[in-house]
Design a protein around this motif. Structure first.
Motif, PDB file in Angstrom:
ATOM      1  N   THR A 185       0.835  -1.204   0.000  1.00  0.00           N
ATOM      2  CA  THR A 185       0.000   0.000   0.000  1.00  0.00           C
ATOM      3  C   THR A 185       0.868   1.252   0.000  1.00  0.00           C
ATOM      4  O   THR A 185       1.729   1.425   0.867  1.00  0.00           O
ATOM      5  N   ALA A 186       0.616   2.101  -0.959  1.00  0.00           N
ATOM      6  CA  ALA A 186       1.376   3.350  -1.055  1.00  0.00           C
ATOM      7  C   ALA A 186       0.876   4.345  -0.012  1.00  0.00           C
ATOM      8  O   ALA A 186      -0.287   4.293   0.410  1.00  0.00           O
ATOM      9  N   PRO A 187       1.732   5.253   0.423  1.00  0.00           N
ATOM     10  CA  PRO A 187       1.308   6.271   1.391  1.00  0.00           C
ATOM     11  C   PRO A 187       0.193   7.147   0.812  1.00  0.00           C
ATOM     12  O   PRO A 187       0.147   7.404  -0.394  1.00  0.00           O
ATOM     13  N   ILE A 188      -0.679   7.586   1.703  1.00  0.00           N
ATOM     14  CA  ILE A 188      -1.796   8.446   1.294  1.00  0.00           C
ATOM     15  C   ILE A 188      -1.566   9.851   1.849  1.00  0.00           C
ATOM     16  O   ILE A 188      -1.224  10.016   3.026  1.00  0.00           O
ATOM     17  N   LEU A 189      -1.765  10.859   0.995  1.00  0.00           N
ATOM     18  CA  LEU A 189      -1.663  12.247   1.443  1.00  0.00           C
ATOM     19  C   LEU A 189      -3.019  12.632   2.038  1.00  0.00           C
ATOM     20  O   LEU A 189      -4.011  12.773   1.320  1.00  0.00           O
ATOM     21  N   ASN A 190      -3.057  12.756   3.366  1.00  0.00           N
ATOM     22  CA  ASN A 190      -4.326  13.000   4.059  1.00  0.00           C
ATOM     23  C   ASN A 190      -4.763  14.464   4.018  1.00  0.00           C
ATOM     24  O   ASN A 190      -5.936  14.766   3.793  1.00  0.00           O
ATOM     25  N   SER A 191      -3.804  15.349   4.287  1.00  0.00           N
ATOM     26  CA  SER A 191      -4.176  16.770   4.344  1.00  0.00           C
ATOM     27  C   SER A 191      -2.993  17.658   3.992  1.00  0.00           C
ATOM     28  O   SER A 191      -1.829  17.256   4.131  1.00  0.00           O
ATOM     29  N   VAL A 192      -3.329  18.879   3.541  1.00  0.00           N
ATOM     30  CA  VAL A 192      -2.330  19.890   3.198  1.00  0.00           C
ATOM     31  C   VAL A 192      -2.811  21.218   3.774  1.00  0.00           C
ATOM     32  O   VAL A 192      -3.998  21.558   3.667  1.00  0.00           O
ATOM     33  N   SER A 193      -1.902  21.951   4.397  1.00  0.00           N
ATOM     34  CA  SER A 193      -2.276  23.285   4.890  1.00  0.00           C
ATOM     35  C   SER A 193      -1.111  24.247   4.715  1.00  0.00           C
ATOM     36  O   SER A 193       0.055  23.839   4.758  1.00  0.00           O
ATOM     37  N   LEU A 194      -1.460  25.507   4.489  1.00  0.00           N
ATOM     38  CA  LEU A 194      -0.465  26.571   4.392  1.00  0.00           C
ATOM     39  C   LEU A 194      -0.543  27.396   5.665  1.00  0.00           C
ATOM     40  O   LEU A 194      -1.645  27.702   6.143  1.00  0.00           O
ATOM     41  N   THR A 195       0.602  27.732   6.224  1.00  0.00           N
ATOM     42  CA  THR A 195       0.604  28.598   7.394  1.00  0.00           C
ATOM     43  C   THR A 195       0.725  30.039   6.914  1.00  0.00           C
ATOM     44  O   THR A 195       1.776  30.467   6.422  1.00  0.00           O
ATOM     45  N   ILE A 196      -0.396  30.766   7.012  1.00  0.00           N
ATOM     46  CA  ILE A 196      -0.427  32.183   6.636  1.00  0.00           C
ATOM     47  C   ILE A 196      -0.981  32.918   7.856  1.00  0.00           C
ATOM     48  O   ILE A 196      -2.170  33.233   7.949  1.00  0.00           O
ATOM     49  N   GLY A 197      -0.124  33.069   8.835  1.00  0.00           N
ATOM     50  CA  GLY A 197      -0.571  33.586  10.119  1.00  0.00           C
ATOM     51  C   GLY A 197      -1.230  32.479  10.915  1.00  0.00           C
ATOM     52  O   GLY A 197      -0.920  32.240  12.070  1.00  0.00           O
ATOM     53  N   GLN A 198      -2.132  31.778  10.265  1.00  0.00           N
ATOM     54  CA  GLN A 198      -2.797  30.617  10.838  1.00  0.00           C
ATOM     55  C   GLN A 198      -2.975  29.581   9.731  1.00  0.00           C
ATOM     56  O   GLN A 198      -2.863  29.913   8.545  1.00  0.00           O
TER      57      GLN A 198
END
Length: 311
Positions: A185-198
């Motif tokens: 099983t290949a890794p799954i990308l669950n979430s992505v977030s940018l820190t822009i102050g928050q």
């Protein structure tokens, strides 16, 4: 002490001359034990044997006399002696020598007793195997039967082996083979977030790709890092604006990537302002695409895209 023992011998001669002495399973009545030697009283009181008897006395050891009631007497105090106190000896009379084990047992009798115990143990083991039909019990019984090596035991051994051969083992245990689990099983990308102050979460589509918009961010807000969360520990190889760098995702599946690592000279160590980034994006079609390839320890890999859009 010598006089007392010799005196006992002489007193016993008269009785011994009218008594039949047996020396088969135990030393016969009318026997004297001196240390580790034993003598028929007739033999001991024969003047021709005086030197031998005296030598045994000089060698030392306890002296016991077996009276004509078959009881052992301690020659020192005249009291009855426990049979267990009689040591192993070489018994001698006018015609023969016989080895006796401790406790007044003929060595031949001891061997017979040991043989009988072996036969009993082997027979009990065979009976157990016949009842249980368990392979381990059959093997244990076979070992006990094979150990019956004396000539006197050969027929019994053959009979017991025949009985073992008739046993049909009914509960053969099938070895449990554990097949190693192969990770496919290949890794799954669950979430992505940018820190822009928050944190500003990216939206995940049906294909597992992500997109985040800077539309609501202020021009003065600083974009400092990109955070990824995956299903397992892995590496993330990210290509952005022609640059490719690899990052390590920890056991929890998390990694934080400074913007300067992604954008290179376009950003400083402190990050890049949203206004400046939007200016660059305007020159690039209002968005940039990051290609992220996740690879786990087993070599399984998956590639997803992360789009950062101006609007």
């Amino acid at each position: 002490m010598n006089k007392k023992i010799i005196g006992s011998f002489l007193a016993s001669v008269m009785i011994a001359s009218t008594t039949t002495i047996s020396a088969f399973a135990a030393m016969g009545s009318g026997t004297v034990v001196i240390g580790t030697k034993a003598f028929d009283l007739t033999y001991a009181n024969d003047p021709l044997n005086f030197k031998e008897i005296n030598s045994a006395i000089v060698d030392g050891g306890m002296v016991y006399v077996k009276d004509f009631n078959g009881k052992w007497i301690n020659n020192i105090n005249g009291l009855a002696a426990e049979i267990s106190s009689i040591p192993a000896v070489i018994y001698k009379n006018a015609t023969q020598k016989i080895s006796f084990d401790a406790a007044d047992l003929d060595a031949k009798v001891t061997t017979t007793i040991n043989s009988a115990a072996q036969i009993l143990a082997a027979t009990q083991a065979v009976v157990k195997a016949e009842i249980s039909k368990v392979q381990a019990d059959v093997d244990a019984a076979n070992a006990s039967v094979i150990a019956l090596a004396n000539a006197e035991q050969s027929k019994i051994r053959a009979d017991l082996l025949s009985r073992l051969n008739l046993i049909k083992v009914t509960n053969v245990t099938t070895p449990i083979v554990i097949t190693p689990t192969v990770d496919v099983t290949a890794p799954i990308l669950n979430s992505v977030s940018l820190t822009i102050g928050q944190p500003v979460l990216a939206t995940k589509d049906a294909s597992g790709n992500f997109k985040v918009s800077l539309a609501t961010a202020k021009a003065t807000d600083m974009f400092t890092d990109l955070k990824l969360n995956t299903s397992e520990k892995a590496t993330a190889k990210i290509t952005c604006l022609g640059r490719t760098k690899t990052f390590t995702i920890n056991d929890a599946g998390d990694v934080t990537i400074p913007v300067s690592e992604l954008l290179g000279s376009y950003a400083s160590a402190a990050g890049i302002s949203v206004g400046t980034l939007k200016g660059y994006l305007g020159l690039l079609g209002n968005s940039i695409t990051l290609n992220a390839t996740l690879t786990d320890a087993a070599g399984n890999a998956s590639t997803k895209t992360i789009v950062i859009a101006a609007n």
